[in-house]
Design a protein around this motif. Structure first.
Motif, PDB file in Angstrom:
ATOM      1  N   GLY A 133       0.818  -1.212   0.000  1.00  0.00           N
ATOM      2  CA  GLY A 133       0.000   0.000   0.000  1.00  0.00           C
ATOM      3  C   GLY A 133       0.849   1.259   0.000  1.00  0.00           C
ATOM      4  O   GLY A 133       0.547   2.235  -0.708  1.00  0.00           O
ATOM      5  N   ARG A 144       2.314   1.612  -3.487  1.00  0.00           N
ATOM      6  CA  ARG A 144       1.263   2.015  -4.432  1.00  0.00           C
ATOM      7  C   ARG A 144       0.916   3.500  -4.290  1.00  0.00           C
ATOM      8  O   ARG A 144       0.704   4.188  -5.277  1.00  0.00           O
ATOM      9  CB  ARG A 144       0.020   1.149  -4.213  1.00  0.00           C
ATOM     10  CG  ARG A 144      -1.110   1.370  -5.189  1.00  0.00           C
ATOM     11  CD  ARG A 144      -2.296   0.434  -4.929  1.00  0.00           C
ATOM     12  NE  ARG A 144      -2.808   0.529  -3.564  1.00  0.00           N
ATOM     13  CZ  ARG A 144      -2.649  -0.413  -2.625  1.00  0.00           C
ATOM     14  NH1 ARG A 144      -2.008  -1.520  -2.881  1.00  0.00           N
ATOM     15  NH2 ARG A 144      -3.150  -0.243  -1.408  1.00  0.00           N
ATOM     16  N   GLU A 145       0.868   3.980  -3.066  1.00  0.00           N
ATOM     17  CA  GLU A 145       0.424   5.353  -2.812  1.00  0.00           C
ATOM     18  C   GLU A 145       1.538   6.390  -2.892  1.00  0.00           C
ATOM     19  O   GLU A 145       1.264   7.587  -2.872  1.00  0.00           O
ATOM     20  CB  GLU A 145      -0.266   5.417  -1.447  1.00  0.00           C
ATOM     21  CG  GLU A 145      -1.553   4.605  -1.423  1.00  0.00           C
ATOM     22  CD  GLU A 145      -2.124   4.429  -0.032  1.00  0.00           C
ATOM     23  OE1 GLU A 145      -1.684   5.136   0.892  1.00  0.00           O
ATOM     24  OE2 GLU A 145      -2.997   3.555   0.116  1.00  0.00           O
ATOM     25  N   SER A 146       2.770   5.950  -3.008  1.00  0.00           N
ATOM     26  CA  SER A 146       3.890   6.887  -3.046  1.00  0.00           C
ATOM     27  C   SER A 146       3.875   7.698  -4.340  1.00  0.00           C
ATOM     28  O   SER A 146       3.792   7.149  -5.432  1.00  0.00           O
ATOM     29  CB  SER A 146       5.215   6.130  -2.942  1.00  0.00           C
ATOM     30  OG  SER A 146       6.280   7.023  -3.144  1.00  0.00           O
ATOM     31  N   GLU A 147       3.952   9.006  -4.176  1.00  0.00           N
ATOM     32  CA  GLU A 147       3.985   9.887  -5.346  1.00  0.00           C
ATOM     33  C   GLU A 147       5.388  10.406  -5.625  1.00  0.00           C
ATOM     34  O   GLU A 147       5.674  10.852  -6.728  1.00  0.00           O
ATOM     35  CB  GLU A 147       3.030  11.066  -5.129  1.00  0.00           C
ATOM     36  CG  GLU A 147       1.585  10.621  -5.051  1.00  0.00           C
ATOM     37  CD  GLU A 147       0.634  11.779  -4.815  1.00  0.00           C
ATOM     38  OE1 GLU A 147       1.057  12.945  -4.887  1.00  0.00           O
ATOM     39  OE2 GLU A 147      -0.549  11.501  -4.553  1.00  0.00           O
ATOM     40  N   SER A 201       3.179  -2.312  -7.041  1.00  0.00           N
ATOM     41  CA  SER A 201       3.509  -1.687  -8.315  1.00  0.00           C
ATOM     42  C   SER A 201       4.156  -2.710  -9.228  1.00  0.00           C
ATOM     43  O   SER A 201       5.034  -3.461  -8.810  1.00  0.00           O
ATOM     44  CB  SER A 201       4.482  -0.519  -8.105  1.00  0.00           C
ATOM     45  OG  SER A 201       4.930  -0.014  -9.333  1.00  0.00           O
TER      46      SER A 201
END
Length: 172
Positions: free
Chosen positions: A72, A75-78, A101
């Protein structure tokens, strides 16, 4: 690719058994690339930490929620992220790729059992005891032949490992 773009695309798990230097390498590499580093051990549940503190190896069922939490974050890392995680089995790495990812990379820190044991015996204040090394080595399925994996040995200097990993990420 320039460093700015490369940093944004970094999705890396620094993997290996306890004592391989995941945290040290991960933090140094994150510092070099200017991305966040997350200590995967800090994401374990209290129940998992308790088991490991008592010398009880984690089961797959114990690990799935932990791996999902790591996925998670990936996936959420920008802005890119580097996370330490043992990722001992291929099924664990596949789950991280599937839920995290498809471009997730792995830096595998490989080492000889004797050196790993020596490192574990010399550290203090960590719940993972040297007695757990045998179970980790038994569970380890090295990521040979898997996509997006860089393998380095723990006997090389930290700077050599970090430079090689940074170059590999930039070239990806």
């Amino acid at each position: 690719m320039n460093w700015s773009v490369a940093r944004q695309k970094v999705r890396l798990i620094v993997m290996g058994v306890s004592g391989s230097g995941k945290s040290t390498v991960g933090a140094a590499l994150a510092g070099r690339l200017g991305v966040p580093f997350i200590e995967g051990d800090s994401l374990h549940s209290a129940a998992n930490v308790e088991k490991m503190s008592l010398g009880i190896p984690l089961s797959d069922a114990d690990r799935w929620p932990w791996l999902d939490d790591i996925a998670g974050i990936v996936r959420e890392s920008e802005s890119g992220v580097i996370i330490s995680c043992s990722a001992l089995k291929k099924a664990y790495r596949d789950r991280l790729r599937e839920k995290g990812s498809s471009v997730l990379g792995f830096l595998f820190l490989a080492g000889e059992p004797g050196l790993l044991l020596q490192r574990l015996q010399s550290r203090s204040g960590h719940y993972m005891k040297a007695t757990m090394l045998e179970s980790q080595l038994a569970a380890l399925e090295p990521p040979f032949g898997e996509p997006r994996v860089l393998i380095r040995t723990i006997t090389e200097p930290l700077e050599t490992t970090v430079s090689a990993a940074a170059d590999w990420i930039l070239a990806s």
